[in-house]
Design an enzyme around this catalytic site. Structure first.
Site, PDB file in Angstrom:
ATOM      1  N   LYS A  26      50.012  79.535 -11.999  1.00  0.00           N
ATOM      2  CA  LYS A  26      50.768  80.468 -12.820  1.00  0.00           C
ATOM      3  C   LYS A  26      50.483  80.226 -14.308  1.00  0.00           C
ATOM      4  CE  LYS A  26      52.125  81.344  -8.678  1.00  0.00           C
ATOM      5  NZ  LYS A  26      53.325  80.801  -8.048  1.00  0.00           N
ATOM      6  N   ASP A  72      60.768  71.791  -9.494  1.00  0.00           N
ATOM      7  CA  ASP A  72      59.650  72.734  -9.584  1.00  0.00           C
ATOM      8  C   ASP A  72      59.754  73.396 -10.962  1.00  0.00           C
ATOM      9  OD1 ASP A  72      57.957  74.961  -9.499  1.00  0.00           O
ATOM     10  OD2 ASP A  72      58.252  75.275  -7.354  1.00  0.00           O
ATOM     11  N   ARG A 119      37.588  62.292  -3.186  1.00  0.00           N
ATOM     12  CA  ARG A 119      38.949  62.573  -2.702  1.00  0.00           C
ATOM     13  C   ARG A 119      39.909  61.587  -3.361  1.00  0.00           C
ATOM     14  NH1 ARG A 119      40.268  60.170   1.652  1.00  0.00           N
ATOM     15  NH2 ARG A 119      38.430  60.780   2.844  1.00  0.00           N
ATOM     16  N   TYR A 176      61.215  79.234  -4.164  1.00  0.00           N
ATOM     17  CA  TYR A 176      60.005  80.015  -3.900  1.00  0.00           C
ATOM     18  C   TYR A 176      59.840  80.199  -2.381  1.00  0.00           C
ATOM     19  CZ  TYR A 176      55.016  81.088  -3.734  1.00  0.00           C
ATOM     20  OH  TYR A 176      53.815  81.673  -3.489  1.00  0.00           O
TER      21      TYR A 176
HETATM   22  C1  PLP Z   1      53.592  80.216  -6.785  1.00  0.00           C
HETATM   23  C2  PLP Z   1      54.667  79.218  -6.710  1.00  0.00           C
HETATM   24  C3  PLP Z   1      54.558  78.114  -5.845  1.00  0.00           C
HETATM   25  C4  PLP Z   1      53.384  77.925  -4.912  1.00  0.00           C
HETATM   26  O1  PLP Z   1      52.199  77.689  -5.606  1.00  0.00           O
HETATM   27  P1  PLP Z   1      50.739  78.112  -5.086  1.00  0.00           P
HETATM   28  O2  PLP Z   1      49.863  77.679  -6.177  1.00  0.00           O
HETATM   29  O3  PLP Z   1      50.753  79.586  -4.867  1.00  0.00           O
HETATM   30  O4  PLP Z   1      50.523  77.377  -3.800  1.00  0.00           O
HETATM   31  C5  PLP Z   1      55.575  77.181  -5.872  1.00  0.00           C
HETATM   32  N1  PLP Z   1      56.651  77.329  -6.668  1.00  0.00           N
HETATM   33  C6  PLP Z   1      56.792  78.378  -7.492  1.00  0.00           C
HETATM   34  C7  PLP Z   1      57.990  78.481  -8.370  1.00  0.00           C
HETATM   35  C8  PLP Z   1      55.805  79.358  -7.545  1.00  0.00           C
HETATM   36  O5  PLP Z   1      55.956  80.409  -8.356  1.00  0.00           O
END
Ligand code: PLP
Length: 378
Positions: free
Chosen positions: A196, A171, A47, A99
């Site tokens: 993604k 982000d 961890r 998001y």
């Molecule tokens: C998908 C997404 C998230 C969340 O990520 P997960 O891996 O699904 O928890 C956060 N910000 C953006 C812009 C996203 O497209």
């Protein structure tokens, strides 16, 4: 190092112990100590630290030009852990169309722990200034946003944040470090849903954080180790593998996206297109200034929920699914899917209409994608 080289040679290349050119999957929870406290390479419990995860963390640190990287079990795990650094009684200013999951964790979970939030249109930095309060600790921006691809000026918002002693958190999921490096523009923390583009193959859920300095790194590691939302070694390995081809994938995603935009612009069934690469897009100039590419996400309005559903029913190569950023093209209706957790009136306010269709352009042959879109829109 040039960007594509860095994706392959950044971080820790291969394995010192054996010469393996691929980082091994250290499927392990604990490590033998040579006497009490005698750690061989600093690892004591997975961890706290794991060699495969560490290789990934070093890699994302290098490609975001940061001080330290951290890997989490999902993008939301990463974002929540970053918020945990702020503490109860803190106030945070966020981009209004963040998001859906970020909106949810802030307004339904972290608010119960004493984190206050204000959502503003950060594409105008003055809105950020106006929202700052005495207990404001951070600004959280997403650029471009999901699904309307609104662009925020990272340097301008970072400057506002600095003026008020706030952290800037970006982000960077949509644009990826191949096209955009927020830390170079003045941000303090970058977060990613690595699920993604970074993973890129729809086969792993993961989140990454990169921080700018040693003080934030110490704080972030403390939270990561305390809360424990870490990424496992198998998924860390998959991400390292995915990141190696990020450059060539992003080039192809964008090339295909530009052709699709040109096609949609001429199509009579399409009422409006959102893509920062279009010169008339309100965020075009800023996107051009702060990014090296416009990415592979497009959304367009077909006028009604019925028409949107019809497109989705007829389309063939675009898979009906949530998520984005993978080699295969994906299609969704934000109002019914990714943004369903946002209340109806709020969706309307933001402009996420029922006829809005979002596509994540894959790297298939463009001829097939165009033919498919033509028959689905007919
Ligand atoms: C998908 C997404 C998230 C969340 O990520 P997960 O891996 O699904 O928890 C956060 N910000 C953006 C812009 C996203 O497209």
């Amino acid at each position: 190092m040039k960007p594509k080289t860095k994706l392959i040679h950044g971080g820790i290349f291969g394995d010192e112990a054996t010469g393996a050119v691929s980082t091994p999957i250290y499927q392990v929870s604990t490590y033998k100590q040579d006497g009490v406290g005698g750690l061989r390479q600093g690892y004591e419990y997975s961890r706290t630290g794991n060699p495969t995860r560490h290789a990934l963390e070093e890699l994302i640190k290098d490609i975001e030009n940061g001080h330290a990287g951290f890997a989490f079990g999902s993008g939301m795990g990463a974002i929540s852990s970053v918020m945990m650094m702020l503490g109860a009684g803190s106030h945070i200013v966020l981009t209004d169309d963040v998001y859906g999951g970020t909106y949810r964790v802030i307004t339904k979970v972290l608010n119960t722990l004493g984190l206050e939030a204000t959502f503003v249109d950060t594409s105008n930095p003055d809105n950020v200034t106006a929202a700052v309060k005495e207990n404001t600790k951070a600004v959280f921006i997403e650029t471009p946003t999901n699904p309307l691809l609104k662009v925020t000026d990272i340097a301008a918002v970072s400057a506002v944040a600095k003026e008020h002693g706030l952290l800037t958190i970006v982000d960077n999921t949509f644009t990826t470090p191949y096209f955009q490096n927020p830390l170079d523009l003045g941000a303090d923390i970058v977060v990613h849903s690595a699920t993604k583009y970074l993973g890129g193959h729809s086969d792993v859920v993961a989140g990454l954080v990169v921080v700018k300095n040693a003080k934030l790194a110490e704080k972030m590691h403390f939270v990561q180790n305390s809360v424990g939302a870490i990424l496992g070694p198998q998924d860390s390995w998959l991400l390292i593998r995915g990141i190696k081809t990020l450059g060539i994938r992003m080039e192809e995603h964008e090339k295909n996206a530009k052709e699709i935009v040109a096609f949609l612009e001429k199509h009579e069934a399409v009422k409006k297109i959102h893509y920062p690469g279009i010169p008339s897009h309100p965020g075009h100039d800023i996107a051009k200034k702060q990014s090296r590419g416009f990415g592979g996400m497009i959304s367009f309005d077909v006028g009604s929920a019925e028409k949107a559903v019809q497109v989705l029913e007829k389309i063939h190569y675009f898979t009906l699914a949530e998520s984005l950023g993978a080699v295969e093209s994906l299609i969704s209706i934000p109002a019914k899917m990714t943004h369903a957790s946002i209340p109806v009136d709020r969706r309307q306010e933001l402009g996420i209409t029922d006829g809005l269709v979002r596509i994540s352009v894959g790297i298939e042959d463009i001829e097939d994608l165009l033919e498919d879109l033509a028959q689905a829109l007919a």
